[in-house]
Write a protein that holds these residues in place. Structure first.
Motif, mmCIF file in Angstrom:
data_model
loop_
_atom_site.group_PDB
_atom_site.id
_atom_site.type_symbol
_atom_site.label_atom_id
_atom_site.label_comp_id
_atom_site.label_asym_id
_atom_site.label_seq_id
_atom_site.Cartn_x
_atom_site.Cartn_y
_atom_site.Cartn_z
ATOM 1 N N ASN A 1 -2.124 -50.745 16.131
ATOM 2 C CA ASN A 1 -2.161 -52.167 16.494
ATOM 3 C C ASN A 1 -0.773 -52.797 16.439
ATOM 4 O O ASN A 1 -0.425 -53.637 17.271
ATOM 5 C CB ASN A 1 -3.123 -52.924 15.565
ATOM 6 C CG ASN A 1 -4.562 -52.508 15.787
ATOM 7 O OD1 ASN A 1 -5.019 -52.401 16.925
ATOM 8 N ND2 ASN A 1 -5.281 -52.255 14.706
ATOM 9 N N ILE A 2 0.017 -52.379 15.457
ATOM 10 C CA ILE A 2 1.406 -52.851 15.400
ATOM 11 C C ILE A 2 2.184 -52.308 16.594
ATOM 12 O O ILE A 2 2.969 -53.032 17.222
ATOM 13 C CB ILE A 2 2.069 -52.441 14.074
ATOM 14 C CG1 ILE A 2 1.419 -53.195 12.902
ATOM 15 C CG2 ILE A 2 3.575 -52.709 14.115
ATOM 16 C CD1 ILE A 2 1.945 -52.795 11.539
ATOM 17 N N GLU A 3 1.980 -51.043 16.932
ATOM 18 C CA GLU A 3 2.665 -50.452 18.088
ATOM 19 C C GLU A 3 2.309 -51.201 19.367
ATOM 20 O O GLU A 3 3.175 -51.441 20.216
ATOM 21 C CB GLU A 3 2.294 -48.980 18.221
ATOM 22 C CG GLU A 3 2.734 -48.323 19.527
ATOM 23 C CD GLU A 3 4.241 -48.330 19.755
ATOM 24 O OE1 GLU A 3 4.653 -48.236 20.927
ATOM 25 O OE2 GLU A 3 5.011 -48.435 18.772
ATOM 26 N N ARG A 4 1.041 -51.578 19.505
ATOM 27 C CA ARG A 4 0.609 -52.330 20.694
ATOM 28 C C ARG A 4 1.364 -53.653 20.792
ATOM 29 O O ARG A 4 1.854 -54.026 21.869
ATOM 30 C CB ARG A 4 -0.905 -52.560 20.606
ATOM 31 C CG ARG A 4 -1.475 -53.506 21.645
ATOM 32 C CD ARG A 4 -3.000 -53.530 21.593
ATOM 33 N NE ARG A 4 -3.527 -53.718 20.251
ATOM 34 C CZ ARG A 4 -3.656 -54.906 19.650
ATOM 35 N NH1 ARG A 4 -3.259 -56.012 20.269
ATOM 36 N NH2 ARG A 4 -4.178 -54.991 18.437
ATOM 37 N N LEU A 5 1.475 -54.359 19.687
ATOM 38 C CA LEU A 5 2.211 -55.619 19.669
ATOM 39 C C LEU A 5 3.686 -55.391 19.964
ATOM 40 O O LEU A 5 4.300 -56.099 20.772
ATOM 41 C CB LEU A 5 2.041 -56.287 18.297
ATOM 42 C CG LEU A 5 2.826 -57.574 18.047
ATOM 43 C CD1 LEU A 5 2.335 -58.689 18.970
ATOM 44 C CD2 LEU A 5 2.715 -58.008 16.597
ATOM 45 N N TRP A 6 4.262 -54.386 19.315
ATOM 46 C CA TRP A 6 5.683 -54.087 19.470
ATOM 47 C C TRP A 6 6.006 -53.667 20.904
ATOM 48 O O TRP A 6 7.008 -54.091 21.476
ATOM 49 C CB TRP A 6 6.066 -52.993 18.477
ATOM 50 C CG TRP A 6 7.527 -52.682 18.409
ATOM 51 C CD1 TRP A 6 8.569 -53.451 18.836
ATOM 52 C CD2 TRP A 6 8.113 -51.498 17.864
ATOM 53 N NE1 TRP A 6 9.773 -52.828 18.587
ATOM 54 C CE2 TRP A 6 9.515 -51.630 17.992
ATOM 55 C CE3 TRP A 6 7.595 -50.350 17.275
ATOM 56 C CZ2 TRP A 6 10.398 -50.642 17.556
ATOM 57 C CZ3 TRP A 6 8.474 -49.375 16.839
ATOM 58 C CH2 TRP A 6 9.858 -49.520 16.970
ATOM 59 N N ALA A 7 5.123 -52.859 21.504
ATOM 60 C CA ALA A 7 5.363 -52.401 22.879
ATOM 61 C C ALA A 7 5.453 -53.580 23.837
ATOM 62 O O ALA A 7 6.300 -53.610 24.746
ATOM 63 C CB ALA A 7 4.257 -51.444 23.308
ATOM 64 N N LEU B 1 6.339 -56.692 23.020
ATOM 65 C CA LEU B 1 7.529 -57.485 22.734
ATOM 66 C C LEU B 1 8.814 -56.788 23.150
ATOM 67 O O LEU B 1 9.829 -57.454 23.401
ATOM 68 C CB LEU B 1 7.571 -57.839 21.242
ATOM 69 C CG LEU B 1 6.661 -59.003 20.825
ATOM 70 C CD1 LEU B 1 6.808 -59.304 19.344
ATOM 71 C CD2 LEU B 1 6.956 -60.255 21.637
ATOM 72 N N ARG B 2 8.797 -55.481 23.231
ATOM 73 C CA ARG B 2 9.999 -54.783 23.708
ATOM 74 C C ARG B 2 10.336 -55.178 25.140
ATOM 75 O O ARG B 2 11.476 -55.022 25.575
ATOM 76 C CB ARG B 2 9.807 -53.257 23.602
ATOM 77 C CG ARG B 2 9.834 -52.730 22.179
ATOM 78 C CD ARG B 2 10.075 -51.241 22.137
ATOM 79 N NE ARG B 2 8.980 -50.450 22.644
ATOM 80 C CZ ARG B 2 7.987 -49.933 21.908
ATOM 81 N NH1 ARG B 2 7.955 -50.158 20.600
ATOM 82 N NH2 ARG B 2 7.044 -49.203 22.454
ATOM 83 N N GLU B 3 9.342 -55.694 25.880
ATOM 84 C CA GLU B 3 9.559 -56.122 27.260
ATOM 85 C C GLU B 3 9.826 -57.619 27.373
ATOM 86 O O GLU B 3 10.077 -58.116 28.476
ATOM 87 C CB GLU B 3 8.333 -55.754 28.114
ATOM 88 C CG GLU B 3 8.033 -54.255 28.134
ATOM 89 C CD GLU B 3 9.234 -53.440 28.591
ATOM 90 O OE1 GLU B 3 9.883 -53.847 29.574
ATOM 91 O OE2 GLU B 3 9.538 -52.418 27.948
#
Length: 208
Positions: free
Chosen positions: A182-188, A190-192
């Motif tokens: 879930n953190i990875e989903r959020l981070w992915a 925001l990386r854009e």
């Protein structure tokens, strides 16, 4: 006008993001690491740490989480956090302090281990415990993100940016996608984000 003392790949990342999202002008001063520390800088940052935000009245403020909370309050039109009287405000304050006191402090113990033990033979144990504390904190946040787009409220807030800054500092960052999806989903996402992409060019928080 605000004045921000910072350097790359520090807590200045989230403060720069806050100022950019608020659309307010500020002067940026990059503070090089020095030993002994610069005495003039110690006057505004007794721990010789960045970021330091000089407010328009000339007073100085340290601690990135506290700076973010203040900027959100001073620039409500930017929606950097849920409004003071909204249901999400309590969660915003909770998670900002949780991340600052649990995860950020564990980062310090890992990357500045010599400050936390006087026994050189105990440094690896301090680092191991610090990583375990990071992992425990991220697991709690990952569970809280289940089924949610954002950590607090119904839109991006500084809590989300603070979170991805901390997760980018994890010494075993490659395990994020499988350990905390879930953190990875959020981070992915925001990386854009345009602001995150711009800041990442100077802070190198994650591979471009």
């Amino acid at each position: 006008m605000y004045k921000l003392y910072t350097r790359p790949n520090t807590g200045g990342f989230v403060v720069e993001a806050a100022l950019a999202l608020a659309g307010v002008a500020f002067d940026q001063i990059d503070v090089p690491k020095s030993d002994p520390p610069d005495q003039a800088f110690l006057h505004i940052s007794p721990l010789n740490q960045v970021p330091v935000l000089i407010l328009p009245d000339g007073s100085s403020m340290t601690e990135s989480a506290a700076i973010c909370i203040l900027l959100a309050e001073r620039h409500p039109q930017a929606a950097l956090a849920p409004a003071v009287n909204s249901p999400g405000r309590a969660d915003f304050l909770r998670w900002m302090i949780f991340m600052s006191s649990v995860i950020y402090s564990a980062d310090r113990r890992f990357y500045h281990t010599d400050r936390y033990t006087a026994d050189p033979s105990g440094m690896e144990a301090v680092k191991k415990a610090a990583v375990a504390e990071m992992d425990r904190g991220f697991a709690i946040i990952d569970a809280a993100l289940e089924g949610l787009d954002w950590l607090v409220g119904d839109q991006l807030s500084l809590a989300d940016i603070y979170l991805v800054m901390l997760v980018a500092w994890h010494p075993q960052v490659e395990k994020v996608p499988t350990s905390w999806p879930n953190i990875e989903r959020l981070w992915a996402g925001l990386r854009e984000h345009q602001v995150m992409r711009k800041l990442n060019t100077s802070h190198a928080m994650w591979p471009a």
